[in-house]
Write a protein that holds these residues in place. Structure first.
Motif, PDB file in Angstrom:
ATOM      1  N   LEU A  16     -57.420  91.442  25.902  1.00  8.95           N
ATOM      2  CA  LEU A  16     -56.202  91.532  26.709  1.00  8.95           C
ATOM      3  C   LEU A  16     -55.398  90.235  26.625  1.00  8.95           C
ATOM      4  CD1 LEU A  16     -57.419  93.451  29.895  1.00  8.95           C
ATOM      5  CD2 LEU A  16     -56.053  94.322  27.989  1.00  8.95           C
ATOM      6  N   ALA A  17     -56.080  89.105  26.524  1.00 11.42           N
ATOM      7  CA  ALA A  17     -55.371  87.824  26.366  1.00 11.42           C
ATOM      8  C   ALA A  17     -54.583  87.819  25.055  1.00 11.42           C
ATOM      9  CB  ALA A  17     -56.361  86.667  26.400  1.00 11.42           C
ATOM     10  N   ARG A  18     -55.192  88.323  23.989  1.00 14.27           N
ATOM     11  CA  ARG A  18     -54.515  88.413  22.693  1.00 14.27           C
ATOM     12  C   ARG A  18     -53.345  89.387  22.765  1.00 14.27           C
ATOM     13  NH1 ARG A  18     -59.047  89.777  18.889  1.00 14.27           N
ATOM     14  NH2 ARG A  18     -60.166  88.142  19.987  1.00 14.27           N
ATOM     15  N   PHE A  19     -53.561  90.506  23.449  1.00 15.35           N
ATOM     16  CA  PHE A  19     -52.508  91.515  23.612  1.00 15.35           C
ATOM     17  C   PHE A  19     -51.312  90.920  24.353  1.00 15.35           C
ATOM     18  CE2 PHE A  19     -50.557  94.912  26.181  1.00 15.35           C
ATOM     19  CZ  PHE A  19     -50.253  95.846  25.192  1.00 15.35           C
ATOM     20  N   HIS A  20     -51.590  90.141  25.410  1.00 13.77           N
ATOM     21  CA  HIS A  20     -50.507  89.544  26.193  1.00 13.77           C
ATOM     22  C   HIS A  20     -49.708  88.540  25.375  1.00 13.77           C
ATOM     23  CE1 HIS A  20     -48.317  87.951  29.611  1.00 13.77           C
ATOM     24  NE2 HIS A  20     -48.697  86.741  29.270  1.00 13.77           N
ATOM     25  N   ASN A  21     -50.363  87.816  24.492  1.00 13.95           N
ATOM     26  CA  ASN A  21     -49.649  86.846  23.658  1.00 13.95           C
ATOM     27  C   ASN A  21     -48.623  87.526  22.758  1.00 13.95           C
ATOM     28  OD1 ASN A  21     -50.965  84.603  24.664  1.00 13.95           O
ATOM     29  ND2 ASN A  21     -52.601  84.692  23.133  1.00 13.95           N
ATOM     30  N   ILE A  22     -48.919  88.772  22.356  1.00 12.45           N
ATOM     31  CA  ILE A  22     -48.018  89.506  21.467  1.00 12.45           C
ATOM     32  C   ILE A  22     -46.978  90.286  22.263  1.00 12.45           C
ATOM     33  CG2 ILE A  22     -47.898  91.320  19.707  1.00 12.45           C
ATOM     34  CD1 ILE A  22     -50.761  90.504  18.905  1.00 12.45           C
ATOM     35  N   HIS A  23     -47.423  90.921  23.346  1.00 14.45           N
ATOM     36  CA  HIS A  23     -46.539  91.784  24.145  1.00 14.45           C
ATOM     37  C   HIS A  23     -46.404  91.189  25.549  1.00 14.45           C
ATOM     38  CE1 HIS A  23     -46.701  94.789  20.964  1.00 14.45           C
ATOM     39  NE2 HIS A  23     -48.022  94.711  20.991  1.00 14.45           N
ATOM     40  N   GLN A  24     -45.649  90.109  25.658  1.00 13.58           N
ATOM     41  CA  GLN A  24     -45.560  89.380  26.917  1.00 13.58           C
ATOM     42  C   GLN A  24     -44.759  90.119  27.979  1.00 13.58           C
ATOM     43  OE1 GLN A  24     -44.443  85.293  26.315  1.00 13.58           O
ATOM     44  NE2 GLN A  24     -45.964  84.967  24.719  1.00 13.58           N
ATOM     45  N   GLU A  25     -43.977  91.132  27.567  1.00  9.28           N
ATOM     46  CA  GLU A  25     -43.200  91.896  28.537  1.00  9.28           C
ATOM     47  C   GLU A  25     -43.992  93.077  29.112  1.00  9.28           C
ATOM     48  OE1 GLU A  25     -40.160  91.039  29.647  1.00  9.28           O
ATOM     49  OE2 GLU A  25     -40.492  89.227  28.452  1.00  9.28           O
ATOM     50  N   VAL A  26     -45.229  93.246  28.648  1.00  7.39           N
ATOM     51  CA  VAL A  26     -46.094  94.307  29.175  1.00  7.39           C
ATOM     52  C   VAL A  26     -47.073  93.695  30.159  1.00  7.39           C
ATOM     53  CG1 VAL A  26     -47.792  96.091  28.646  1.00  7.39           C
ATOM     54  CG2 VAL A  26     -45.916  95.651  27.051  1.00  7.39           C
ATOM     55  N   LYS A  27     -47.039  94.167  31.382  1.00  9.68           N
ATOM     56  CA  LYS A  27     -47.960  93.696  32.410  1.00  9.68           C
ATOM     57  C   LYS A  27     -49.111  94.688  32.534  1.00  9.68           C
ATOM     58  CE  LYS A  27     -48.280  92.604  37.351  1.00  9.68           C
ATOM     59  NZ  LYS A  27     -47.564  92.624  38.654  1.00  9.68           N
ATOM     60  N   VAL A  28     -50.328  94.209  32.322  1.00 10.49           N
ATOM     61  CA  VAL A  28     -51.519  95.058  32.443  1.00 10.49           C
ATOM     62  C   VAL A  28     -52.189  94.789  33.785  1.00 10.49           C
ATOM     63  CG1 VAL A  28     -53.785  95.636  31.503  1.00 10.49           C
ATOM     64  CG2 VAL A  28     -51.887  95.140  29.949  1.00 10.49           C
ATOM     65  N   GLU A  29     -52.380  95.838  34.563  1.00 10.59           N
ATOM     66  CA  GLU A  29     -53.134  95.738  35.819  1.00 10.59           C
ATOM     67  C   GLU A  29     -54.465  96.440  35.606  1.00 10.59           C
ATOM     68  OE1 GLU A  29     -50.859  97.137  39.125  1.00 10.59           O
ATOM     69  OE2 GLU A  29     -49.309  95.590  38.885  1.00 10.59           O
ATOM     70  N   LEU A  30     -55.563  95.697  35.759  1.00 14.07           N
ATOM     71  CA  LEU A  30     -56.892  96.193  35.400  1.00 14.07           C
ATOM     72  C   LEU A  30     -57.722  96.506  36.632  1.00 14.07           C
ATOM     73  CD1 LEU A  30     -58.866  96.767  33.056  1.00 14.07           C
ATOM     74  CD2 LEU A  30     -59.593  94.382  33.202  1.00 14.07           C
ATOM     75  N   LEU A  31     -58.197  97.746  36.697  1.00 17.79           N
ATOM     76  CA  LEU A  31     -59.089  98.204  37.759  1.00 17.79           C
ATOM     77  C   LEU A  31     -60.496  98.310  37.195  1.00 17.79           C
ATOM     78  CD1 LEU A  31     -59.578  99.670  40.581  1.00 17.79           C
ATOM     79  CD2 LEU A  31     -59.128 101.792  39.342  1.00 17.79           C
ATOM     80  N   SER A  32     -61.479  97.810  37.918  1.00 13.06           N
ATOM     81  CA  SER A  32     -62.864  97.861  37.447  1.00 13.06           C
ATOM     82  C   SER A  32     -63.710  98.744  38.357  1.00 13.06           C
ATOM     83  CB  SER A  32     -63.459  96.448  37.410  1.00 13.06           C
ATOM     84  OG  SER A  32     -64.775  96.474  36.896  1.00 13.06           O
ATOM     85  N   GLY A  33     -64.668  99.446  37.778  1.00 13.40           N
ATOM     86  CA  GLY A  33     -65.590 100.301  38.529  1.00 13.40           C
ATOM     87  C   GLY A  33     -66.594 100.892  37.570  1.00 13.40           C
ATOM     88  N   ASN A  34     -67.490 101.735  38.056  1.00 12.48           N
ATOM     89  CA  ASN A  34     -68.390 102.375  37.098  1.00 12.48           C
ATOM     90  C   ASN A  34     -67.651 103.527  36.400  1.00 12.48           C
ATOM     91  OD1 ASN A  34     -68.680 104.806  38.685  1.00 12.48           O
ATOM     92  ND2 ASN A  34     -70.291 103.828  39.885  1.00 12.48           N
ATOM     93  N   SER A  35     -68.274 104.105  35.397  1.00 10.79           N
ATOM     94  CA  SER A  35     -67.587 105.098  34.563  1.00 10.79           C
ATOM     95  C   SER A  35     -67.078 106.279  35.378  1.00 10.79           C
ATOM     96  CB  SER A  35     -68.523 105.591  33.456  1.00 10.79           C
ATOM     97  OG  SER A  35     -68.824 104.541  32.560  1.00 10.79           O
ATOM     98  N   GLU A  36     -67.883 106.737  36.318  1.00 12.94           N
ATOM     99  CA  GLU A  36     -67.488 107.876  37.144  1.00 12.94           C
ATOM    100  C   GLU A  36     -66.257 107.542  37.988  1.00 12.94           C
ATOM    101  OE1 GLU A  36     -69.710 109.557  40.875  1.00 12.94           O
ATOM    102  OE2 GLU A  36     -70.586 110.501  39.103  1.00 12.94           O
ATOM    103  N   GLN A  37     -66.219 106.337  38.524  1.00 10.18           N
ATOM    104  CA  GLN A  37     -65.074 105.915  39.329  1.00 10.18           C
ATOM    105  C   GLN A  37     -63.799 105.799  38.488  1.00 10.18           C
ATOM    106  OE1 GLN A  37     -66.857 102.322  40.800  1.00 10.18           O
ATOM    107  NE2 GLN A  37     -67.555 103.264  42.722  1.00 10.18           N
ATOM    108  N   ILE A  38     -63.939 105.331  37.252  1.00  3.65           N
ATOM    109  CA  ILE A  38     -62.765 105.186  36.375  1.00  3.65           C
ATOM    110  C   ILE A  38     -62.239 106.561  35.965  1.00  3.65           C
ATOM    111  CG2 ILE A  38     -61.935 104.279  34.172  1.00  3.65           C
ATOM    112  CD1 ILE A  38     -62.496 102.212  36.428  1.00  3.65           C
ATOM    113  N   GLU A  39     -63.136 107.505  35.690  1.00  3.38           N
ATOM    114  CA  GLU A  39     -62.687 108.869  35.389  1.00  3.38           C
ATOM    115  C   GLU A  39     -61.917 109.451  36.571  1.00  3.38           C
ATOM    116  OE1 GLU A  39     -65.797 110.824  32.216  1.00  3.38           O
ATOM    117  OE2 GLU A  39     -66.412 110.776  34.310  1.00  3.38           O
ATOM    118  N   GLN A  40     -62.437 109.220  37.774  1.00  2.00           N
ATOM    119  CA  GLN A  40     -61.769 109.757  38.959  1.00  2.00           C
ATOM    120  C   GLN A  40     -60.422 109.089  39.180  1.00  2.00           C
ATOM    121  OE1 GLN A  40     -63.297 112.450  40.479  1.00  2.00           O
ATOM    122  NE2 GLN A  40     -61.210 112.629  41.272  1.00  2.00           N
TER     123      GLN A  40
END
Length: 297
Positions: A110-134
């Motif tokens: 994501l750090a590399r991605f931000h260096n290339i696409h600085q106008e894209v803001k990524v908001e990252l949510l963390s959880g277990n796989s079941e929580q992310i699917e939901q």
């Protein structure tokens, strides 16, 4: 570009609170109420059922939310396709990833991605796989990265990269003298497992089942909600645990943890991108293509 009244409506529908929607949108609560009233007057239908302090979607609201979600996706694809003409990518991308992937895979990418696409803001949510699917099904995120593959019909699963689940113990554990054990020996060893809903637990259970071993056959000392907690626990106990190889590279190099092979029981899996059913496009497609091209760098 997206109709602001519909944005207000979808925010209230997601938060089920006029107050929380106002806070998120940085507008006043009366302004939120005004926009919702305008939509209700336009359609001649109540979009929410107000029951005391509770706000629930009405049948008309459910229908409008479904269409609003599709309209948002169309606007995202329009923005993506038009921005491609001048190589400009802008906007906010809500991503969810399972705990191990959040900790050990995504940050440098994501750090590399931000260096290339600085106008894209990524908001990252963390959880277990079941929580992310939901979270994906609840439209809290547009893209997920998970361990395992539950195969829900409403979700598209795209392979990302390969992983291996390995059995490990602390270097001071008496079992560290061994290089390999038989599958049936697992029944006599105190084990740490991940929590229910974890992709690691799901894949491990499936692999053991193929050898006639159920989780109920194991001596489970504790179930912990993160790999970091398991790694720390292992260094102060005689337990063993199943963890992702990606998660213990530093500990293996330093000699803090050791892998114990299980005879004829390799546990391999894929990490998957998950997206809703429907055409893929917009910022989720941009990040997916970037991660596929760069994860080996």
């Amino acid at each position: 570009m997206f109709d602001f009244r519909l944005k207000v409506f979808s925010t209230v529908a997601r938060r089920l609170s006029f107050t929380k929607a106002a806070e998120e949108l940085l507008i006043s609560q009366p302004a939120v109420t005004k926009h919702i009233k305008e939509l209700e007057n336009q359609f001649g239908l109540a979009l929410f059922d107000r029951r005391g302090n509770k706000v629930l979607l009405s049948p008309a609201g459910e229908i409008l939310l479904s269409h609003t979600t599709e309209i948002q996706k169309i606007y995202q694809r329009i923005e993506f396709d038009l921005n491609q003409l001048n190589s400009a990518f802008k906007g906010t991308l809500h991503v969810g990833s399972s705990t191990s992937i959040t900790q050990y895979i995504l940050p440098p990418l994501l750090a590399r991605f931000h260096n290339i696409h600085q106008e894209v803001k990524v908001e990252l949510l963390s959880g277990n796989s079941e929580q992310i699917e939901q979270a994906l099904l609840n439209k809290k995120i547009e893209l997920g990265v998970i361990e395992g593959q539950s195969k829900r019909r409403e979700i598209i699963y795209t392979p990302f990269l390969k992983d291996e689940i390995v059995l490990v113990c602390g270097s001071k554990n008496s079992m560290a003298k061994k290089d390999e054990i038989k599958p049936e020996e697992l029944k006599k060893i105190p084990l740490l497992l991940r929590e229910p809903g974890s992709g690691t637990l799901e894949v491990t259970a499936d692999a053991l089942k193929q050898k006639g071993i159920r989780l109920s056959d194991l001596q489970v000392e504790m179930q912990l909600g993160s790999t970091e907690a398991i790694k720390s626990y292992l260094q102060h106990s005689d337990c063993m645990a199943f963890v992702s190889l990606h998660a213990i590279l530093k500990e293996l190099e330093s000699g803090v943890l050791k892998i114990i092979e299980i005879k004829k029981l390799p546990i391999h899996r894929n990490f998957y991108f998950i997206t809703p059913q429907g055409p893929e496009g917009g910022l989720p497609a941009l990040l997916i293509q970037f991660l596929l091209r760069n994860h080996n760098l």
